[in-house]
Design an enzyme around this catalytic site. Structure first.
Site, mmCIF file in Angstrom:
data_model
loop_
_atom_site.group_PDB
_atom_site.id
_atom_site.type_symbol
_atom_site.label_atom_id
_atom_site.label_comp_id
_atom_site.label_asym_id
_atom_site.label_seq_id
_atom_site.Cartn_x
_atom_site.Cartn_y
_atom_site.Cartn_z
ATOM 1 N N ARG A 90 38.290 39.557 85.961
ATOM 2 C CA ARG A 90 36.903 39.093 85.791
ATOM 3 C C ARG A 90 36.048 39.724 86.899
ATOM 4 O O ARG A 90 36.442 39.689 88.069
ATOM 5 C CB ARG A 90 36.827 37.559 85.822
ATOM 6 C CG ARG A 90 37.558 36.938 84.622
ATOM 7 C CD ARG A 90 37.186 35.507 84.380
ATOM 8 N NE ARG A 90 35.826 35.355 83.928
ATOM 9 C CZ ARG A 90 35.208 34.165 83.871
ATOM 10 N NH1 ARG A 90 35.838 33.057 84.236
ATOM 11 N NH2 ARG A 90 33.953 34.080 83.449
ATOM 12 N N ASP A 254 29.120 31.885 91.482
ATOM 13 C CA ASP A 254 30.257 32.807 91.474
ATOM 14 C C ASP A 254 30.129 33.861 92.556
ATOM 15 O O ASP A 254 31.117 34.472 92.962
ATOM 16 C CB ASP A 254 30.390 33.492 90.116
ATOM 17 C CG ASP A 254 31.061 32.554 89.131
ATOM 18 O OD1 ASP A 254 30.430 31.564 88.747
ATOM 19 O OD2 ASP A 254 32.223 32.800 88.788
ATOM 20 N N LYS A 265 26.577 30.756 86.158
ATOM 21 C CA LYS A 265 26.666 30.798 84.694
ATOM 22 C C LYS A 265 25.304 31.054 84.047
ATOM 23 O O LYS A 265 24.296 30.501 84.476
ATOM 24 C CB LYS A 265 27.263 29.463 84.204
ATOM 25 C CG LYS A 265 27.496 29.324 82.732
ATOM 26 C CD LYS A 265 28.290 30.447 82.126
ATOM 27 C CE LYS A 265 29.632 30.678 82.781
ATOM 28 N NZ LYS A 265 30.277 31.947 82.386
HETATM 29 O O1 MRU Z 1 32.800 31.546 83.330
HETATM 30 P P1 MRU Z 1 33.247 30.421 84.205
HETATM 31 O O2 MRU Z 1 33.542 29.164 83.462
HETATM 32 O O3 MRU Z 1 34.371 30.841 85.122
HETATM 33 O O4 MRU Z 1 31.974 30.140 85.105
HETATM 34 C C1 MRU Z 1 32.015 29.126 86.077
HETATM 35 C C2 MRU Z 1 30.725 28.917 86.749
HETATM 36 O O5 MRU Z 1 29.740 29.538 86.442
HETATM 37 C C3 MRU Z 1 30.713 27.963 87.886
HETATM 38 O O6 MRU Z 1 29.460 27.367 88.017
HETATM 39 C C4 MRU Z 1 31.038 28.721 89.175
HETATM 40 O O7 MRU Z 1 32.236 29.435 89.045
HETATM 41 C C5 MRU Z 1 31.121 27.845 90.337
HETATM 42 S S1 MRU Z 1 32.626 26.963 90.281
HETATM 43 C C6 MRU Z 1 32.833 25.905 91.512
#
Ligand code: MRU
Length: 398
Positions: A90, A254, A265
């Site tokens: 990712r 992230d 997200k």
């Molecule tokens: O695509 P994902 O479900 O991995 O995305 C997660 C998010 O966007 C969270 O808000 C982010 O990773 C922070 S997690 C503590």
């Protein structure tokens, strides 16, 4: 945190002491299923298919992926292969780079005969560290919720009405709860701590299309812990804010730049805009491994994951017969595009809740809207990281 009263982490070793157990997040909330992973390839698939997801958990999972790889083969070739394979799973969450670099630094420095044991040991340490960091984020964020609660009660008293303040209403996007970390969560950790301390909280849970981490994961875990919450579709937030129904927003991230731009997200940016327009505090909770000190401009320098358009054109749900099934919701031949993340510029963010405290605006001036203040405040919390030596001119990781 608890699942049906039993304490769980999202990742841990199986009883045999070497396979890595995860909660399969692709089948929640309808099934709670544990998976036992036994190879590098199992772990790489679990991350890219999002059986484990959330920036901190991706980092923790990758570190155990390195341990599984060392169990298969302790050679330098395998070390490099495991690093590159896991890194490619990712692109956006920087915790993945951070965890892999931590693992690599330990493993390259020791003889092959010690690598398997040390890889497991280091992965366990990184997981414990994540739990401690997220718990500290919860403590700092809880103070913000408590202050809002006190303010809300006082305002009600001034109104001289017979009704009393009901709860602090907090809007969150996606899942930045314990399922996205090893335990506690980032954005939800302050909420759990406030709830545990008896402060009344109510959470507006954004559905978070297209993968619906809001209603699949956030609603589920809040429900397991008994935190009052309401699911809303992604477009409702602005309306709620205009009508005084949101006291604060807390989201995860992230990747955060040194200037405080936040990549989270897809859809987070629109919530931040609406919060800014309605003078509602917008906080981002983040463990420090989520900070990419090598970049300043999030929009220009953060790679945005693009996933399969099928996640947009199809949706998974529970049939009347109790089976999980995918159905098509878009016309046959329409094109669809699926960006996983967007960037919220620092100017829209009230504060960054870290394990060392809250970086906020107004280090020098309480009314400042200057991005430099957020950068300065973040740098003061992490002086050992914030030197310009870590800044890359082309945005690549050092
Ligand atoms: O695509 P994902 O479900 O991995 O995305 C997660 C998010 O966007 C969270 O808000 C982010 O990773 C922070 S997690 C503590």
């Amino acid at each position: 945190m608890n699942v049906q009263g039993e304490a769980f982490r999202t990742i841990f070793l199986a009883d045999d002491g070497w396979r890595v157990t995860i909660i399969d997040q692709t089948v929640l909330p309808h099934q709670f299923q544990l998976l036992h992973l036994s190879s590098l390839s199992d772990m790489a698939t679990a991350i890219s298919d999002m059986q484990v997801r959330g920036a901190p958990l991706i980092g923790a999972a990758a570190s155990y992926g390195m341990a599984l790889a060392m169990r298969e083969d302790t050679s330098d070739t395998m070390l490099a292969n495991a690093y590159n394979t896991l890194l490619a799973t990712r692109p956006t969450a920087v915790n993945l780079h951070w965890a892999l670099n931590e693992m690599k630094a330990v493993l390259v420095a020791i003889p092959e005969s010690q690598r398997e044991q040390l890889a497991y040991q280091k992965a366990a340490e990184l997981c414990d560290e994540d739990v401690a960091i997220c718990s500290a984020i919860g403590d700092h964020g809880c103070q913000l919720i408590e202050s809002l609660w006190e303010k809300k009660k006082q305002e009600k008293q001034k109104e001289k009405t017979t009704s009393s303040a009901q709860a602090v209403n907090i809007l969150t996007h996606c899942n930045a709860g314990w399922l996205a970390t090893v335990d506690w969560g980032t954005a939800l950790s302050p909420i759990y701590k406030a709830h545990n301390a008896g402060i009344p909280v109510h959470v507006w849970v954004d559905e978070t299309r297209p993968r619906n981490q809001g209603f699949n994961l956030t609603a589920w875990e809040l429900g397991q812990h008994g935190v009052p919450h309401t699911i809303v579709v992604d477009n409702v937030g602005g309306h709620l804010m205009q009508h005084g129904q949101v006291d604060m927003c807390i989201v995860g991230t992230d990747r955060t730049t040194r200037s405080g731009d936040v990549c989270n997200k897809i859809g987070t940016y629109l919530k931040a805009l609406a919060a800014f327009d309605n003078h509602i505090p917008f906080y981002v909770a983040l463990p420090s491994p989520t900070i990419d000190w090598s970049i300043r401009d999030g929009v220009a320098d953060i790679p945005i994951e693009e996933r399969s358009s099928r996640e947009v054109t199809h949706i998974v749900g529970l049939t009347k017969q109790g089976n999980t099934e995918e159905i098509q919701i878009a016309p046959d031949n329409s094109a669809a595009i699926n960006y996983g993340f967007d960037v919220t510029p620092a100017r829209l963010i009230t504060g960054l809740i870290t394990e060392r405290g809250v970086a906020s605006r107004g280090v020098n001036n309480a009314n400042s809207k200057d991005d430099a203040d957020l950068e300065q405040s973040l740098g003061q919390l992490f002086p050992e990281k914030s030197s310009n030596d870590n800044l890359s001119l082309n945005g690549s990781l050092k």
